[in-house]
Design an enzyme around this catalytic site. Structure first.
Site, PDB file in Angstrom:
ATOM      1  N   ARG A 109       0.842  -1.203   0.000  1.00 27.58           N
ATOM      2  CA  ARG A 109       0.000   0.000   0.000  1.00 27.58           C
ATOM      3  C   ARG A 109       0.876   1.251   0.000  1.00 27.58           C
ATOM      4  O   ARG A 109       0.503   2.297  -0.539  1.00 27.58           O
ATOM      5  CB  ARG A 109      -0.876  -0.024   1.266  1.00 27.58           C
ATOM      6  CG  ARG A 109      -1.925   1.073   1.344  1.00 27.58           C
ATOM      7  CD  ARG A 109      -3.164   0.665   0.608  1.00 27.58           C
ATOM      8  NE  ARG A 109      -4.161   1.714   0.544  1.00 27.58           N
ATOM      9  CZ  ARG A 109      -5.050   1.961   1.501  1.00 27.58           C
ATOM     10  NH1 ARG A 109      -5.057   1.250   2.594  1.00 27.58           N
ATOM     11  NH2 ARG A 109      -5.936   2.924   1.346  1.00 27.58           N
ATOM     12  N   THR A 116      -4.252  -5.683   0.817  1.00 29.46           N
ATOM     13  CA  THR A 116      -3.150  -4.780   1.118  1.00 29.46           C
ATOM     14  C   THR A 116      -3.359  -4.242   2.524  1.00 29.46           C
ATOM     15  O   THR A 116      -4.374  -4.532   3.160  1.00 29.46           O
ATOM     16  CB  THR A 116      -3.069  -3.639   0.080  1.00 29.46           C
ATOM     17  OG1 THR A 116      -1.834  -2.942   0.246  1.00 29.46           O
ATOM     18  CG2 THR A 116      -4.232  -2.675   0.214  1.00 29.46           C
ATOM     19  N   CYS A 117      -2.391  -3.490   3.029  1.00 28.75           N
ATOM     20  CA  CYS A 117      -2.530  -3.066   4.424  1.00 28.75           C
ATOM     21  C   CYS A 117      -3.390  -1.816   4.528  1.00 28.75           C
ATOM     22  O   CYS A 117      -3.546  -1.048   3.595  1.00 28.75           O
ATOM     23  CB  CYS A 117      -1.166  -2.888   5.100  1.00 28.75           C
ATOM     24  SG  CYS A 117      -0.078  -1.701   4.346  1.00 28.75           S
ATOM     25  N   ASN A 118      -3.976  -1.648   5.703  1.00 31.02           N
ATOM     26  CA  ASN A 118      -4.881  -0.550   5.949  1.00 31.02           C
ATOM     27  C   ASN A 118      -4.865  -0.225   7.448  1.00 31.02           C
ATOM     28  O   ASN A 118      -4.853  -1.132   8.259  1.00 31.02           O
ATOM     29  CB  ASN A 118      -6.305  -0.941   5.528  1.00 31.02           C
ATOM     30  CG  ASN A 118      -7.238   0.253   5.542  1.00 31.02           C
ATOM     31  OD1 ASN A 118      -7.159   1.090   4.667  1.00 31.02           O
ATOM     32  ND2 ASN A 118      -8.083   0.338   6.559  1.00 31.02           N
TER      33      ASN A 118
END
Lengths: 235, 60
Positions: free
Chosen positions: A135, A201-203
């Site tokens: 990300r 994906t990262c968040n």
């Protein structure tokens, strides 16, 4: 005595300034240098992908199928770990262009580009093809994945085929939510009937607290001999 | 520390300047090529996949 204190304070000040400069340099490394590393890897992988596609004999060439019938649906051969095997397009995101997909989601694989989890379905296959990508840092391929809306297209280009997936939705889940990667998401043991695409994906950005999951479903399969799919025309 | 380095570098002002630049280059190169890549996995934002749980944190 005063001299000793002065020397000690000067040493402390220099140490703190040095630490600050090192931290700033680390930010430069993460935000700039990692992008350069990935850009170089993408160039290299893109070249090898184009070369591989140009050299390798096409599957389903005339004569390999039953005469007078269209060649059978062309499965994508399982790629080797770390190898480029497809290109990813997100035409609704201005300026995204395309990224080379690599096989595998190890730390080193993801430095090269967005990766495909090897145990999951391949592009176009019935089941759930799962992609993961950074990300932030390392080219940040999925940086704007939160902007993808239902109905937007994501296209996977393999050697012979364009696979157009239509976004069905996105959600924020816990980092342990492996059920979204099942062949039928959240239904262990169910037999898949649809070709799905799940991207993780990262968040939020710069955090590992949650994961952003974007889901899509195969909506069109376009042989390359026919030309670009509608989603990519005019792009 | 920096004062001591400056005093220790040989070659008058030009030598000290050249020596400083060289030292700085070596330090920055070490940071970018060795230290930062080693420290990076300790940071959270490479974690982009879903994992079964804290027992399997090897992959990002």
């Amino acid at each position: 005595m005063n001299d000793a204190i002065r020397t000690g304070l000067r040493g402390l000040g220099q140490t703190l300034i040095t630490i600050g400069v090192v931290v700033l340099l680390f930010c430069v490394y993460e935000l700039q240098v990692t992008n350069l590393i990935t850009a170089r890897a993408q160039d290299r992988l893109g070249d090898s992908l184009s070369r591989g596609w140009a050299e390798a004999p096409r599957q389903g060439v005339p004569g390999s199928g039953v005469p007078g019938q269209p060649p059978p649906a062309q499965p994508v051969a399982a790629p080797a770990l770390g190898n480029a095997f497809a290109r990813l397009y997100a035409p609704s995101l201005q300026g995204f262009g395309s990224r080379v997909l690599v096989e595998g989601v190890g730390v080193e694989d993801l430095k090269d580009g967005p990766g495909h989890i090897p145990t999951t379905a391949l592009p176009g296959e019935v089941g759930n093809a799962v992609l993961s990508g950074h990300r932030t840092t390392y080219g940040a391929p999925f940086n704007r994945w939160d902007e993808l809306r239902p109905g937007d297209a994501v296209v996977l280009e393999t050697r012979d085929t364009w696979f157009t997936y239509t976004i069905s939705g996105s959600e924020i889940v816990a980092p342990t939510a492996v059920e979204v990667t099942l062949p039928v998401p959240r239904q262990p043991g169910a037999t898949p009937t649809k070709a799905l695409l799940t991207m993780t994906t990262c968040n939020p950005k710069y955090s590992a607290r949650q994961r952003l999951i974007v889901s899509a479903e195969l909506s069109a399969t376009t042989p390359k001999s026919v030309g670009k799919p509608p989603a990519l025309q005019g792009a | 520390m920096y004062g001591w380095i400056w005093r220790t570098l040989p070659g008058g002002l030009p030598g000290k300047l050249v020596g400083s630049v060289l030292l700085l280059t070596v330090v920055v190169a070490l940071l970018f090529l060795v230290v930062f890549p080693a420290v990076e996995p300790l940071l959270p934002y490479s974690d982009v996949t879903v994992e079964p749980g804290p027992a399997q944190q090897s992959a990002p």
